[in-house]
Design a protein around this motif. Sequence first.
Motif, PDB file in Angstrom:
ATOM      1  N   ASP A   1       5.684 -16.374  14.813  1.00  0.00           N
ATOM      2  CA  ASP A   1       7.047 -15.972  15.155  1.00  0.00           C
ATOM      3  C   ASP A   1       7.815 -17.197  15.627  1.00  0.00           C
ATOM      4  N   THR A   2       9.105 -17.222  15.354  1.00  0.00           N
ATOM      5  CA  THR A   2       9.895 -18.424  15.689  1.00  0.00           C
ATOM      6  C   THR A   2      11.014 -18.144  16.685  1.00  0.00           C
ATOM      7  N   PHE A   3      11.006 -16.973  17.285  1.00  0.00           N
ATOM      8  CA  PHE A   3      12.105 -16.617  18.190  1.00  0.00           C
ATOM      9  C   PHE A   3      12.214 -17.566  19.373  1.00  0.00           C
ATOM     10  N   TRP A   4      11.108 -18.213  19.731  1.00  0.00           N
ATOM     11  CA  TRP A   4      11.080 -19.066  20.921  1.00  0.00           C
ATOM     12  C   TRP A   4      11.423 -20.532  20.616  1.00  0.00           C
ATOM     13  N   ILE A   5      11.608 -20.840  19.330  1.00  0.00           N
ATOM     14  CA  ILE A   5      11.853 -22.238  18.928  1.00  0.00           C
ATOM     15  C   ILE A   5      13.352 -22.458  18.748  1.00  0.00           C
ATOM     16  N   ARG A   6      13.889 -23.445  19.460  1.00  0.00           N
ATOM     17  CA  ARG A   6      15.292 -23.809  19.281  1.00  0.00           C
ATOM     18  C   ARG A   6      15.480 -24.485  17.916  1.00  0.00           C
ATOM     19  N   PRO A   7      16.687 -24.368  17.335  1.00  0.00           N
ATOM     20  CA  PRO A   7      16.901 -24.956  15.991  1.00  0.00           C
ATOM     21  C   PRO A   7      16.581 -26.437  15.924  1.00  0.00           C
ATOM     22  N   GLU A   8      16.914 -27.175  17.008  1.00  0.00           N
ATOM     23  CA  GLU A   8      16.694 -28.627  16.968  1.00  0.00           C
ATOM     24  C   GLU A   8      15.223 -29.007  17.117  1.00  0.00           C
ATOM     25  N   TRP A   9      14.344 -27.999  17.382  1.00  0.00           N
ATOM     26  CA  TRP A   9      12.928 -28.316  17.583  1.00  0.00           C
ATOM     27  C   TRP A   9      12.087 -28.157  16.323  1.00  0.00           C
ATOM     28  N   PHE A  10      12.670 -27.666  15.219  1.00  0.00           N
ATOM     29  CA  PHE A  10      11.841 -27.310  14.078  1.00  0.00           C
ATOM     30  C   PHE A  10      11.140 -28.500  13.434  1.00  0.00           C
ATOM     31  N   ASP A  11      11.577 -29.698  13.720  1.00  0.00           N
ATOM     32  CA  ASP A  11      10.887 -30.864  13.175  1.00  0.00           C
ATOM     33  C   ASP A  11       9.995 -31.520  14.223  1.00  0.00           C
ATOM     34  N   ASP A  12       9.807 -30.850  15.357  1.00  0.00           N
ATOM     35  CA  ASP A  12       8.981 -31.408  16.426  1.00  0.00           C
ATOM     36  C   ASP A  12       7.534 -30.922  16.302  1.00  0.00           C
ATOM     37  N   TRP A  13       6.696 -31.619  17.038  1.00  0.00           N
ATOM     38  CA  TRP A  13       5.284 -31.242  17.075  1.00  0.00           C
ATOM     39  C   TRP A  13       5.019 -30.264  18.222  1.00  0.00           C
ATOM     40  N   PHE A  14       4.043 -29.356  18.006  1.00  0.00           N
ATOM     41  CA  PHE A  14       3.564 -28.437  19.039  1.00  0.00           C
ATOM     42  C   PHE A  14       2.039 -28.483  19.060  1.00  0.00           C
ATOM     43  N   VAL A  15       1.473 -27.993  20.170  1.00  0.00           N
ATOM     44  CA  VAL A  15       0.006 -27.952  20.297  1.00  0.00           C
ATOM     45  C   VAL A  15      -0.466 -26.512  20.074  1.00  0.00           C
ATOM     46  N   TYR A  16      -1.486 -26.350  19.243  1.00  0.00           N
ATOM     47  CA  TYR A  16      -2.070 -25.032  18.970  1.00  0.00           C
ATOM     48  C   TYR A  16      -3.579 -25.111  19.167  1.00  0.00           C
ATOM     49  N   LYS A  17      -4.096 -24.219  20.022  1.00  0.00           N
ATOM     50  CA  LYS A  17      -5.546 -24.141  20.236  1.00  0.00           C
ATOM     51  C   LYS A  17      -6.133 -23.099  19.288  1.00  0.00           C
ATOM     52  N   TYR A  18      -7.079 -23.533  18.461  1.00  0.00           N
ATOM     53  CA  TYR A  18      -7.714 -22.607  17.510  1.00  0.00           C
ATOM     54  C   TYR A  18      -9.173 -22.429  17.918  1.00  0.00           C
ATOM     55  N   TYR A  19      -9.541 -21.172  18.203  1.00  0.00           N
ATOM     56  CA  TYR A  19     -10.892 -20.898  18.700  1.00  0.00           C
ATOM     57  C   TYR A  19     -11.862 -20.687  17.541  1.00  0.00           C
ATOM     58  N   ILE A  20     -12.993 -21.400  17.568  1.00  0.00           N
ATOM     59  CA  ILE A  20     -14.051 -21.273  16.558  1.00  0.00           C
ATOM     60  C   ILE A  20     -15.206 -20.484  17.165  1.00  0.00           C
ATOM     61  N   PRO A  21     -15.466 -19.267  16.684  1.00  0.00           N
ATOM     62  CA  PRO A  21     -16.612 -18.503  17.205  1.00  0.00           C
ATOM     63  C   PRO A  21     -17.905 -18.912  16.503  1.00  0.00           C
ATOM     64  N   LEU A  22     -19.002 -18.791  17.224  1.00  0.00           N
ATOM     65  CA  LEU A  22     -20.308 -19.077  16.635  1.00  0.00           C
ATOM     66  C   LEU A  22     -20.784 -17.839  15.872  1.00  0.00           C
ATOM     67  N   PRO A  23     -21.218 -17.997  14.634  1.00  0.00           N
ATOM     68  CA  PRO A  23     -21.705 -16.831  13.881  1.00  0.00           C
ATOM     69  C   PRO A  23     -22.837 -16.122  14.625  1.00  0.00           C
ATOM     70  N   SER A  24     -22.867 -14.801  14.501  1.00  0.00           N
ATOM     71  CA  SER A  24     -23.855 -14.014  15.230  1.00  0.00           C
ATOM     72  C   SER A  24     -25.275 -14.385  14.845  1.00  0.00           C
ATOM     73  N   ARG A  25     -25.466 -14.823  13.605  1.00  0.00           N
ATOM     74  CA  ARG A  25     -26.823 -15.169  13.166  1.00  0.00           C
ATOM     75  C   ARG A  25     -27.356 -16.419  13.857  1.00  0.00           C
ATOM     76  N   LEU A  26     -26.436 -17.203  14.461  1.00  0.00           N
ATOM     77  CA  LEU A  26     -26.864 -18.419  15.159  1.00  0.00           C
ATOM     78  C   LEU A  26     -27.085 -18.186  16.651  1.00  0.00           C
ATOM     79  N   ARG A  27     -26.821 -16.985  17.129  1.00  0.00           N
ATOM     80  CA  ARG A  27     -26.947 -16.731  18.568  1.00  0.00           C
ATOM     81  C   ARG A  27     -28.399 -16.450  18.940  1.00  0.00           C
TER      82      ARG A  27
END
Length: 699
Positions: free
Chosen positions: A673-699
């Motif tokens: 969603d982009t409702f929180w992004i100001r128009p002048e920010w669309f060419d800026d960088w943001f930080v996104y945390k992406y969570y990697i789960p361990l497969p159940s077969r490896l637990r």
Amino acid sequence: MNRHIRILLVALVLMFTAGCVYYNTFYNARKAFSEAESKRKQSGRRSVSNAGNSQYKKAIEKSDKVLEKYPGSSWYDDALYVNGVSHFYTGDYAKAEKRFRELIANFPQSPFYKMSNLYLAKSKLMLNEMDDAMFLFEELFSESQDREIKIDAALALGEYYFDEKNYDKAVPYFQALIDSLGNDEEKILAQMYIADGDFQRFKLRQALEDYGKLLKYDLATPDYYKVNFRLGETHYFLNDIEAGMEYFQKLSENELYYDSLASLKMKIAQGYEWVGDLMLAESIYEQVALEYPRHPLGGLANYYLGLMYQYDYENYMKAKEYYDKAKTSGNASGIYQEALEHSTDIGKLEEYLNQRSVDSTATAEEIDKAAETQYLLAELYLTQMDKPDSAIQEFQLLVEKFPTAYLTPKSLIAMAMLSRDVYNDTTVYDSTLRIILRDYPRSDFVPEAINLLGLSGTIADSGYAEKYYQRAEYFVFDNKNIDSARYYFSMVADSFPRSQFNIQAKYALLWLREMYDSPDDSTLYYEYAYFADSFPKTDFAKAAEKKLVIKPRIQKDEDDQQYYGEDSTAYAEGDGYGDGDSTEIAANLTPEQRYFTGPDGNTLFEVQGAPTRYDKEFIYPTAAYYLEFEGNLYFQIKIDPFGDVTEAKLMNPTESVELNEEATETVLSSHFDTFWIRPEWFDDWFVYKYYIPLPSRLR
């Protein structure tokens, strides 16, 4: 007739007239008093009818005049007695006590002296002057020769000790009334007290005998009901159900007790339930519930039906229906809260039964959540539904279905305790606890298992997170060896990722760094910020957030200020890392700071909210299995006005190229969603945390 004779005659006339007025006043007081006493005695030894009450008030009015105007008269003690007794029966015990004390002190030869002592004791009793009252009653009972006085004293003493639950001390006074002092009415009252005392003390055989003695008297209707009802209850308590039912059945057939029919039916239904005739019991409960839907007894009938369907038929849905009906009778039934709790428990049972399964792709968090539900279900069976067999089955199922779950060792402890306490099997108890030491040596529940096995302080009492954390605390606070403390905190933080002490240890490491390493403000700020962001909604995150009240000010260079604009709020005022080359700045940053530092050295915002969708599903590469990586990957991304990710840079790559590429491709396929992004920010960088789960077969 000379003048002296005329004066004498006038004096005699005046004296006669005054005497007549005095006598008439006292006569009216005594007349009103006698009428009040007659009405009181007709209505009962200690009761006062409304008519009698008005006569007592009239007696007070007339006797007050005698006491005020004729203090030296020969009937003064009589007036004191009339006034005192009348005040007593109209409830003014203080004035009554005052009158009786005056009479006793000044007229020891008065015919009202003995009765005044009795009423003085009664007045003190009503004024709650218990010690004085009991002393006077004891004296009257042991010394008085007047039968009426002894009866009143015996009743007062017996009732006092009965109310104090000192039944043994009350019995001799009641027994004196039965043996010699009392009439039939007083004997019935005394015998009822004795029987009630034995009933309340659960001296049930004696209570049967005591209530049985009352049946030889011609009992009033209420007393007859009470005696037979109590005989029925006593037989129930003695598990002589059929004998008890006979008394309730007899009362239910008496038209005089129609108003009590619902209570009698409930007792009869209970009897059928206890002898095993559930169908007949259910039928009578249903009848009462139908006839008295809003009455407390109707609520109680529905509650008992709920218990039958829950425990006898194990039809939980039907039981819940009855519990919900029982609640409609309100709090007056006395079972509203219990009905609510039973209904809620069954609602939880439905919820838990529907939430305790996971598929093969479940994450560790999902497995722990399902195991927690399974544990709550078992706990519900044990603590709320009194079904230990069902509970131990659910605990066993948890161990089998979720062997890697956090709560699995706790379930084993519960199974062990049930084996010992419910099934009296100490062998299974011991062997089950040792499974924890063998298969889950690093679990947070190891200390409890060690304690239950009596192994505290032995070689087995080691190797778990709490032990290492305690060592770290010892080195901090007692030994002042910060390096050793840091070593043990790090061991907990690195080697026990699922322990409840893990986050605590990580926070402790930050605290040690703040206290003993003297880092600069900006470094410490970002370390606490990263910690609070990594473990939200925890107590330690809240503690970290308190450290972030003041953000360190960092100067931007002129190019940065020109690029972002003087009034830009995209980045906090003063963000950046000082003057100089960005490569030099980056070299001095912690990993957490680097993730949030843009290409130009400015501080970046984190993306607000999770992606609305991914066009590509993340698949954990088999080539990366050896890493067993699970956690957050930090990406710097750009988002266009349509919410598509146009660029993505992985800031903390793993050792697996395949894992890095798979994660990057998945992030590039995401939409926000982009409702929180100001128009002048669309060419800026943001930080996104992406969570990697361990497969159940490896637990």
